[in-house]
Design an enzyme around this catalytic site. Structure first.
Site, PDB file in Angstrom:
ATOM      1  N   ASN A  10       0.867  -1.212   0.206  1.00 60.25           N
ATOM      2  CA  ASN A  10      -0.192   0.091  -0.079  1.00 60.25           C
ATOM      3  C   ASN A  10       0.635   1.411   0.016  1.00 60.25           C
ATOM      4  O   ASN A  10       1.589   1.532   1.080  1.00 60.25           O
ATOM      5  CB  ASN A  10      -0.797  -0.033   1.280  1.00 60.25           C
ATOM      6  CG  ASN A  10      -1.555   1.433   1.455  1.00 60.25           C
ATOM      7  OD1 ASN A  10      -1.661   2.046   0.702  1.00 60.25           O
ATOM      8  ND2 ASN A  10      -2.338   1.454   2.599  1.00 60.25           N
ATOM      9  N   TRP A  11       0.893   1.772  -1.020  1.00 65.79           N
ATOM     10  CA  TRP A  11       1.822   2.940  -1.182  1.00 65.79           C
ATOM     11  C   TRP A  11       1.473   4.152  -0.627  1.00 65.79           C
ATOM     12  O   TRP A  11       2.067   5.183  -0.728  1.00 65.79           O
ATOM     13  CB  TRP A  11       2.394   3.091  -2.503  1.00 65.79           C
ATOM     14  CG  TRP A  11       3.137   1.988  -3.348  1.00 65.79           C
ATOM     15  CD1 TRP A  11       3.504   0.910  -2.492  1.00 65.79           C
ATOM     16  CD2 TRP A  11       3.672   1.651  -4.575  1.00 65.79           C
ATOM     17  NE1 TRP A  11       4.240   0.068  -3.147  1.00 65.79           N
ATOM     18  CE2 TRP A  11       4.481   0.464  -4.587  1.00 65.79           C
ATOM     19  CE3 TRP A  11       3.419   2.371  -5.605  1.00 65.79           C
ATOM     20  CZ2 TRP A  11       5.071  -0.121  -5.667  1.00 65.79           C
ATOM     21  CZ3 TRP A  11       4.032   2.048  -6.857  1.00 65.79           C
ATOM     22  CH2 TRP A  11       4.848   0.622  -6.885  1.00 65.79           C
ATOM     23  N   LYS A  12       0.129   4.273  -0.334  1.00 65.46           N
ATOM     24  CA  LYS A  12      -0.366   5.530   0.316  1.00 65.46           C
ATOM     25  C   LYS A  12       0.041   6.836  -0.547  1.00 65.46           C
ATOM     26  O   LYS A  12      -0.169   6.706  -1.671  1.00 65.46           O
ATOM     27  CB  LYS A  12       0.130   5.477   1.698  1.00 65.46           C
ATOM     28  CG  LYS A  12      -0.266   4.252   2.532  1.00 65.46           C
ATOM     29  CD  LYS A  12       0.130   4.529   4.113  1.00 65.46           C
ATOM     30  CE  LYS A  12      -0.041   3.133   4.737  1.00 65.46           C
ATOM     31  NZ  LYS A  12      -0.077   2.962   6.048  1.00 65.46           N
ATOM     32  N   HIS A  95      -9.401   0.887   5.131  1.00 71.10           N
ATOM     33  CA  HIS A  95      -8.099   1.023   5.611  1.00 71.10           C
ATOM     34  C   HIS A  95      -8.219   1.834   7.043  1.00 71.10           C
ATOM     35  O   HIS A  95      -9.194   2.698   6.879  1.00 71.10           O
ATOM     36  CB  HIS A  95      -7.121   1.530   4.817  1.00 71.10           C
ATOM     37  CG  HIS A  95      -5.786   1.548   5.262  1.00 71.10           C
ATOM     38  ND1 HIS A  95      -5.509   2.639   6.079  1.00 71.10           N
ATOM     39  CD2 HIS A  95      -4.590   0.838   5.166  1.00 71.10           C
ATOM     40  CE1 HIS A  95      -4.031   2.257   6.459  1.00 71.10           C
ATOM     41  NE2 HIS A  95      -3.696   1.237   5.795  1.00 71.10           N
ATOM     42  N   GLU A  97      -6.796   4.302   8.023  1.00 75.63           N
ATOM     43  CA  GLU A  97      -6.474   5.664   7.866  1.00 75.63           C
ATOM     44  C   GLU A  97      -7.926   6.330   7.221  1.00 75.63           C
ATOM     45  O   GLU A  97      -8.263   7.315   7.596  1.00 75.63           O
ATOM     46  CB  GLU A  97      -5.276   6.100   6.890  1.00 75.63           C
ATOM     47  CG  GLU A  97      -4.067   5.569   7.945  1.00 75.63           C
ATOM     48  CD  GLU A  97      -2.706   5.313   7.040  1.00 75.63           C
ATOM     49  OE1 GLU A  97      -2.817   5.340   5.758  1.00 75.63           O
ATOM     50  OE2 GLU A  97      -1.912   4.691   7.626  1.00 75.63           O
ATOM     51  N   GLU A 167      -5.501  -5.695  10.413  1.00 77.29           N
ATOM     52  CA  GLU A 167      -4.258  -4.403  10.487  1.00 77.29           C
ATOM     53  C   GLU A 167      -4.673  -3.891  12.017  1.00 77.29           C
ATOM     54  O   GLU A 167      -5.478  -2.815  12.000  1.00 77.29           O
ATOM     55  CB  GLU A 167      -4.219  -3.502   9.412  1.00 77.29           C
ATOM     56  CG  GLU A 167      -3.891  -4.022   8.199  1.00 77.29           C
ATOM     57  CD  GLU A 167      -3.316  -2.799   7.161  1.00 77.29           C
ATOM     58  OE1 GLU A 167      -2.209  -3.205   6.567  1.00 77.29           O
ATOM     59  OE2 GLU A 167      -4.252  -1.916   7.034  1.00 77.29           O
ATOM     60  N   GLY A 173       2.538   1.681  10.913  1.00 68.14           N
ATOM     61  CA  GLY A 173       3.384   2.836  11.062  1.00 68.14           C
ATOM     62  C   GLY A 173       4.008   3.273  12.520  1.00 68.14           C
ATOM     63  O   GLY A 173       4.607   4.458  12.191  1.00 68.14           O
ATOM     64  N   SER A 213       3.357  -2.412  10.352  1.00 67.07           N
ATOM     65  CA  SER A 213       4.967  -2.535  10.345  1.00 67.07           C
ATOM     66  C   SER A 213       5.656  -3.881  10.148  1.00 67.07           C
ATOM     67  O   SER A 213       6.444  -4.405  10.723  1.00 67.07           O
ATOM     68  CB  SER A 213       5.275  -2.260  11.875  1.00 67.07           C
ATOM     69  OG  SER A 213       4.892  -0.898  12.225  1.00 67.07           O
ATOM     70  N   GLY A 234       2.790  -1.153   4.408  1.00 71.05           N
ATOM     71  CA  GLY A 234       3.056   0.164   3.941  1.00 71.05           C
ATOM     72  C   GLY A 234       4.311   0.772   3.660  1.00 71.05           C
ATOM     73  O   GLY A 234       4.787   0.591   2.709  1.00 71.05           O
ATOM     74  N   GLY A 235       4.871   1.330   4.792  1.00 66.02           N
ATOM     75  CA  GLY A 235       6.243   1.929   4.554  1.00 66.02           C
ATOM     76  C   GLY A 235       7.271   1.019   3.722  1.00 66.02           C
ATOM     77  O   GLY A 235       8.029   1.541   2.962  1.00 66.02           O
TER      78      GLY A 235
HETATM   79  P1  PGA Z   1       2.937   0.227   7.755  1.00 67.05           P
HETATM   80  O1  PGA Z   1       1.472   0.312   6.988  1.00 67.05           O
HETATM   81  O2  PGA Z   1       3.243  -1.339   7.040  1.00 67.05           O
HETATM   82  O3  PGA Z   1       3.660   1.240   7.294  1.00 67.05           O
HETATM   83  O4  PGA Z   1       2.774   0.195   9.047  1.00 67.05           O
HETATM   84  C1  PGA Z   1       0.516  -0.937   6.867  1.00 67.05           C
HETATM   85  C2  PGA Z   1      -0.782  -0.306   6.281  1.00 67.05           C
HETATM   86  O5  PGA Z   1      -1.175   0.855   6.434  1.00 67.05           O
HETATM   87  O6  PGA Z   1      -1.383  -0.955   5.281  1.00 67.05           O
END
Ligand code: PGA
Length: 251
Positions: A10-12, A95, A97, A167, A173, A213, A234-235
């Site tokens: 997920n490149w956000k 998600h 967020e 998640e 994050g 993470s 994510g990251g």
């Molecule tokens: P993260 O994000 O790996 O940076 O914790 C995961 C996500 O939000 O899908």
């Protein structure tokens, strides 16, 4: 039937179109020793370019969200049909967020899932509890509500391609990962919820991803768990080498 591993990035809200093309090309070039399904979810503006960059590969292209209406006066919104038109076969919905920052309620997510399914998009449906909810022992209450309300009115036929991403919000994050045993226990409980809501064969076939993470040095232990069928990253999915190592997790 064994469940095929599923590794998603997920490149956000990162990367320009050019950077997206470069990163997509790196993912395309990564070795895939576990024969996993690999998915990337770039920003909306780079989806078409990513689709071009991925041509000739099996890498799956996903959007990070879509709106539930088909078209009309909904300034800034993007429909499921438009996501498909950009070259996506999948869409991430629910998600944390989106839930926390943009007000996506269970009801809104449910409408979005219905819109996506209607367009034939495959849904990566995210669920997860906050730290406060876990500490108050409300994890299962929250996950049950998210599943019941999020999937309300959808049949197991509608959801035959459903992918669930668990998640825990406190792990996204933050650098804090659920321990593999903790994640396994929750995944097992999620599968039981899906079994009760639909059927045991349905629940047995659904891929449940872990997210929060995930990195090169914890992916192996997570993927070793019986009910962890993949990861939503994510990251670390923005770092080509690290994501390649995650795709090539070792059993
Ligand atoms: P993260 O994000 O790996 O940076 O914790 C995961 C996500 O939000 O899908």
């Amino acid at each position: 039937m064994p469940r095929k591993p599923f590794i998603a990035g997920n490149w956000k809200m990162h990367n320009t179109i050019e950077q997206t093309k470069t990163l997509a090309a790196a993912v395309k070039a990564a070795a895939n020793p576990n024969n996993a399904e690999v998915m990337i979810a770039p920003v909306f503006t780079a989806l078409s370019a990513a689709a071009q960059a991925l041509k000739g590969s099996d890498i799956i292209l996903s959007a990070q969200d879509c709106f539930f209406e088909e078209k009309g006066a909904f300034t800034s919104q993007i429909s499921a049909g438009q996501v498909k038109d950009a070259g996506c076969t999948h869409v991430i919905l629910g998600h944390s967020e989106r839930r926390a920052l943009f007000g996506d309620s269970d009801e809104i997510i449910n409408k979005k899932i219905k819109a996506a399914v209607k367009q034939g998009l495959k849904v990566v449906f995210c669920i997860g509890e906050t730290l406060a909810e876990r500490e108050e022992n409300r994890t299962m209450t929250v996950l049950t509500r998210q599943i019941e309300a999020g999937l309300d009115g959808l049949s197991k036929e509608d959801l035959k391609d459903l992918i669930v991403a668990y998640e825990p919000v406190w792990a996204i994050g933050t650098g804090k990962t659920a321990t593999p045993a903790m994640a396994q226990e929750t995944h097992c409980q999620i599968r039981a919820l899906l079994s009760a809501k639909f059927t045991a064969p349905f629940a047995g076939a659904v891929r449940i991803l872990y997210g929060g993470s995930v990195k090169a040095d914890n992916v192996d232990a997570l993927m070793a768990q019986a009910d962890i069928d993949g990861v939503l990253v994510g990251g670390q999915s923005l770092e080509a080498q690290n994501f390649a190592r995650i795709i090539g997790y070792q059993k």
